[in-house]
Scaffold this active site. Structure first.
Site, short mmCIF file in Angstrom:
data_model
loop_
_atom_site.label_atom_id
_atom_site.label_comp_id
_atom_site.label_asym_id
_atom_site.label_seq_id
_atom_site.Cartn_x
_atom_site.Cartn_y
_atom_site.Cartn_z
N GLU A 88 -18.78 30.78 42.30
CA GLU A 88 -18.53 29.50 41.65
C GLU A 88 -17.57 29.72 40.48
OE1 GLU A 88 -20.73 25.52 40.00
OE2 GLU A 88 -21.95 27.17 40.70
N ASP A 92 -23.62 32.54 41.89
CA ASP A 92 -23.56 31.62 40.76
C ASP A 92 -23.72 32.49 39.50
OD1 ASP A 92 -23.58 29.29 39.16
OD2 ASP A 92 -25.76 29.31 39.15
N ASP A 111 -30.53 28.77 40.07
CA ASP A 111 -29.31 29.56 40.18
C ASP A 111 -29.10 30.08 41.60
OD1 ASP A 111 -28.52 29.79 37.17
OD2 ASP A 111 -30.67 30.22 37.26
#
Length: 179
Positions: free
Chosen positions: A67, A7, A139
């Site tokens: 992501e 992420d 995160d």
């Protein structure tokens, strides 16, 4: 299959490693790279690259899932996020790993079954799926979700690919049929 989920962020980059053993998903590790220690933005990108490189060296994943960028009204933030993604992807490519990208909608759908699931729902599902003792840092949790998404998507691609190959084989045998 061991997958490193990422992420990316310009201040915090989360990572999560998930391994698939048969039908089980196993939590390997997760954490976050805090890049705001760097004096300048290029220094932050260097920390992302070096941090992901170190995680890859330590855990030897077979694939990396990242992501994808979400829609942002702040162009400057979106550009910085894109650069952080680039640093993470460059580290994976430098290590010779395949990189897969998933939107937040795809990740939520793969983990919870609903593309508009709340962040808390995703975190609770990860605790259940991976038998985590507690909810991971935000995160890192997002990164674990991306890794789970890739594993679930890979399984679906495998089944779909095998079905399509079987279908092509049957179609081919009918074309070659001569009574």
């Amino acid at each position: 299959m061991r997958v490193l989920g990422i992420d990316p962020g310009s201040r915090i980059t989360g990572y999560g490693l998930v391994e698939q053993q048969g039908s089980r998903l196993l939590h390997v590790d997760n954490g976050a790279l805090f890049t705001d220690k760097a004096a300048d933005f290029p220094g932050r990108l260097k920390l992302v690259f070096e941090g992901i490189t170190a995680v890859i060296a330590e855990y030897s994943p077979e694939a990396v899932a990242v992501e994808d960028i979400f829609f942002s009204t702040n162009v400057r933030s979106a550009l910085k996020l894109g650069q952080a993604r680039g640093a993470a992807i460059a580290a994976a490519v430098h290590a010779g790993l395949p990189v897969f990208e998933y939107t937040a909608l795809q990740v939520k759908k793969a983990v919870v079954g609903e593309g508009k699931a709340a962040k808390e729902q995703v975190q609770r599902m990860l605790v259940a799926l991976l038998h985590l003792p507690e909810v991971a840092q935000a995160d890192a949790s997002d990164a674990l979700a991306v890794a789970v998404c890739h594993i679930n998507s890979s399984a679906l691609r495998s089944r779909t690919g095998a079905a399509m190959a079987d279908s092509r084989k049957r179609a081919s045998s009918w074309r070659n049929y001569r009574p």
